[in-house]
Design a protein around this motif. Structure first.
Motif, mmCIF file in Angstrom:
data_model
loop_
_atom_site.group_PDB
_atom_site.id
_atom_site.type_symbol
_atom_site.label_atom_id
_atom_site.label_comp_id
_atom_site.label_asym_id
_atom_site.label_seq_id
_atom_site.Cartn_x
_atom_site.Cartn_y
_atom_site.Cartn_z
ATOM 1 N N VAL A 1 148.542 117.659 27.602
ATOM 2 C CA VAL A 1 147.264 117.640 26.882
ATOM 3 C C VAL A 1 147.427 117.028 25.497
ATOM 4 C CG1 VAL A 1 145.543 119.130 25.786
ATOM 5 C CG2 VAL A 1 146.224 119.543 28.152
ATOM 6 N N VAL A 2 148.482 117.417 24.789
ATOM 7 C CA VAL A 2 148.669 116.957 23.408
ATOM 8 C C VAL A 2 149.049 115.481 23.351
ATOM 9 C CG1 VAL A 2 150.067 117.253 21.317
ATOM 10 C CG2 VAL A 2 149.250 119.258 22.570
ATOM 11 N N LYS A 3 149.919 115.042 24.258
ATOM 12 C CA LYS A 3 150.397 113.663 24.237
ATOM 13 C C LYS A 3 149.829 112.802 25.363
ATOM 14 C CE LYS A 3 153.031 113.711 20.618
ATOM 15 N NZ LYS A 3 152.703 112.854 19.449
ATOM 16 N N GLY A 4 149.064 113.396 26.252
ATOM 17 C CA GLY A 4 148.470 112.656 27.350
ATOM 18 C C GLY A 4 146.957 112.721 27.287
ATOM 19 N N LEU A 5 146.337 112.386 28.408
ATOM 20 C CA LEU A 5 144.878 112.328 28.468
ATOM 21 C C LEU A 5 144.285 113.375 29.402
ATOM 22 C CD1 LEU A 5 144.473 108.427 28.621
ATOM 23 C CD2 LEU A 5 144.208 109.915 26.622
ATOM 24 N N ALA A 6 145.109 114.340 29.793
ATOM 25 C CA ALA A 6 144.609 115.383 30.686
ATOM 26 C C ALA A 6 143.472 116.156 30.028
ATOM 27 C CB ALA A 6 145.730 116.332 31.070
ATOM 28 N N GLU A 7 142.435 116.407 30.797
ATOM 29 C CA GLU A 7 141.291 117.165 30.300
ATOM 30 C C GLU A 7 141.502 118.663 30.462
ATOM 31 O OE1 GLU A 7 137.699 118.097 28.622
ATOM 32 O OE2 GLU A 7 138.670 116.127 28.704
ATOM 33 N N LYS A 8 142.201 119.040 31.552
ATOM 34 C CA LYS A 8 142.365 120.456 31.866
ATOM 35 C C LYS A 8 143.641 120.631 32.679
ATOM 36 C CE LYS A 8 138.605 122.525 33.136
ATOM 37 N NZ LYS A 8 137.439 122.955 33.978
ATOM 38 N N VAL A 9 144.379 121.707 32.378
ATOM 39 C CA VAL A 9 145.597 122.013 33.131
ATOM 40 C C VAL A 9 145.571 123.483 33.540
ATOM 41 C CG1 VAL A 9 148.116 122.001 33.191
ATOM 42 C CG2 VAL A 9 146.905 120.337 31.753
ATOM 43 N N TYR A 10 145.635 123.732 34.848
ATOM 44 C CA TYR A 10 145.826 125.087 35.354
ATOM 45 C C TYR A 10 147.334 125.316 35.425
ATOM 46 C CZ TYR A 10 140.896 124.907 36.580
ATOM 47 O OH TYR A 10 139.532 124.803 36.527
ATOM 48 N N SER A 11 147.814 126.260 34.638
ATOM 49 C CA SER A 11 149.235 126.400 34.348
ATOM 50 C C SER A 11 149.740 127.735 34.896
ATOM 51 C CB SER A 11 149.420 126.312 32.824
ATOM 52 O OG SER A 11 150.738 126.120 32.452
ATOM 53 N N ILE A 12 150.494 127.677 36.010
ATOM 54 C CA ILE A 12 150.822 128.873 36.792
ATOM 55 C C ILE A 12 152.291 129.248 36.628
ATOM 56 C CG2 ILE A 12 150.749 129.889 39.106
ATOM 57 C CD1 ILE A 12 148.936 127.438 39.893
ATOM 58 N N ASP A 13 152.556 130.530 36.458
ATOM 59 C CA ASP A 13 153.924 131.031 36.558
ATOM 60 C C ASP A 13 153.902 132.495 36.972
ATOM 61 O OD1 ASP A 13 156.732 129.692 35.631
ATOM 62 O OD2 ASP A 13 156.847 131.879 35.577
ATOM 63 N N LYS A 14 154.930 132.897 37.747
ATOM 64 C CA LYS A 14 154.980 134.276 38.252
ATOM 65 C C LYS A 14 155.776 135.213 37.360
ATOM 66 C CE LYS A 14 157.553 135.124 41.863
ATOM 67 N NZ LYS A 14 158.178 135.048 43.221
ATOM 68 N N ASN A 15 156.495 134.664 36.389
ATOM 69 C CA ASN A 15 157.307 135.479 35.484
ATOM 70 C C ASN A 15 156.418 136.041 34.374
ATOM 71 O OD1 ASN A 15 159.039 136.528 33.550
ATOM 72 N ND2 ASN A 15 160.436 134.793 33.551
ATOM 73 N N PRO A 16 156.230 137.351 34.296
ATOM 74 C CA PRO A 16 155.358 137.919 33.252
ATOM 75 C C PRO A 16 155.788 137.548 31.840
ATOM 76 C CG PRO A 16 155.859 139.559 34.929
ATOM 77 C CD PRO A 16 156.744 138.390 35.209
ATOM 78 N N ALA A 17 157.097 137.451 31.600
ATOM 79 C CA ALA A 17 157.566 137.073 30.266
ATOM 80 C C ALA A 17 157.176 135.631 29.945
ATOM 81 C CB ALA A 17 159.077 137.252 30.166
#
Length: 281
Positions: free
Chosen positions: A131-147
């Motif tokens: 997002v900061v260095k590219g042109l993406a409008e939206k990113v769904y950002s998934i991870d299973k690690n609670p930390a």
């Protein structure tokens, strides 16, 4: 005391994460590991703590085992990359500064208005840089690690990308049905699970689009990208429009991390397998 040659060899294996250093120590140096830690602490500018990697990142959350060697014992740090800042605790999340080039490369591939799904997001580095260095409008950002999810939430705020990067806690195979058909591009930066999770990545695409698949491949450096592409051809069959890749880094004896960038045709298209050919960088 260490010779300059020995010190240079030690430094070549170090990951610098913020103001912390993590080193892989060869077996013949294990008895001198604390001495190595002190030598590195004195030699590496800005480093306040040195740790040894004791086990690879192969548990459920891909967190590597660590042993303190020198300096401060605190494992929380702030890592800066491509104009972004990331809070990281190296004791309970996976993080590699060696993927810095890849994060920027993916960001530069994004096109205006694209929606991304990052299936293995960690603390949010790929997602936020896209997002900061590219042109993406939206990113769904998934991870299973609670930390990792906790730090991802903080990093979204820290980098002022709220409303563009959406952290999701869960296993991406379970989250994928909720994101069916939303993405123009899917990131899969976890080699251990990439092929198993490929059907879920495909399901996230709108109707065609790009998937960036990271794999570990054994073999000669000049052959591993080709073999990785062949693996994906078998998995994706006639959906491939184009595919190519590069070696990211060496991760062991004749073992390399590679990335394959795959463009998929819409699901209703006729057979177009490799219609634009394959490229090998």
């Amino acid at each position: 005391m260490f010779s300059q040659e020995e010190l240079d060899k030690a430094i070549s294996t170090v990951d610098i994460i913020g103001d912390l250093a993590v080193i892989k120590i060869p077996r013949e140096w294990e008895e001198r590991r604390f001495e190595i830690g002190e030598a590195l602490l004195s030699s590496l500018k800005g480093v306040r703590g040195v740790f040894r990697q004791t086990t690879p990142a192969d548990d459920e959350y891909k967190v590597r085992g660590l042993e303190w060697l020198a300096g401060e014992r605190d494992t929380l740090t702030l890592y800066r990359e491509h104009g972004c800042c990331f809070k990281v605790d190296i004791s309970n999340v996976y993080f590699s500064p060696r993927l810095s080039f890849e994060r920027l490369r993916i960001a530069r591939l994004t096109k205006k208005g694209e929606v991304l799904v990052n299936m293995f997001a960690g603390v949010g580095t790929f997602s936020i840089v896209s997002v900061v260095k590219g042109l993406a409008e939206k990113v769904y950002s998934i991870d299973k690690n609670p930390a990792a999810f906790k730090f991802m939430m903080e990093n979204v705020v820290l980098n002022r990308v709220s409303g563009k990067v959406f952290p999701i806690l869960g296993d991406s195979k379970d989250v994928a049905p909720e994101l069916e058909g939303v993405a123009d591009r899917v990131l899969m930066p976890l080699p251990a699970l990439a092929l198993d999770y490929l059907p879920y990545a495909v399901s996230c695409l709108r109707d065609g689009g790009w998937i960036h698949v990271y794999l570990h491949q054994k073999g000669r450096r000049r052959d591993v990208v080709r073999s990785g592409v062949e693996s994906l051809k078998k998995a994706l069959k006639d959906r491939i429009l184009s595919a190519g890749g590069r070696v990211v880094r060496s991760v062991g004896r004749e073992t390399y991390q590679i990335v394959v960038d795959v463009e998929l045709a819409p699901s209703h298209s006729p057979s177009l397998e490799i219609s634009r050919g394959l490229r090998y960088d």
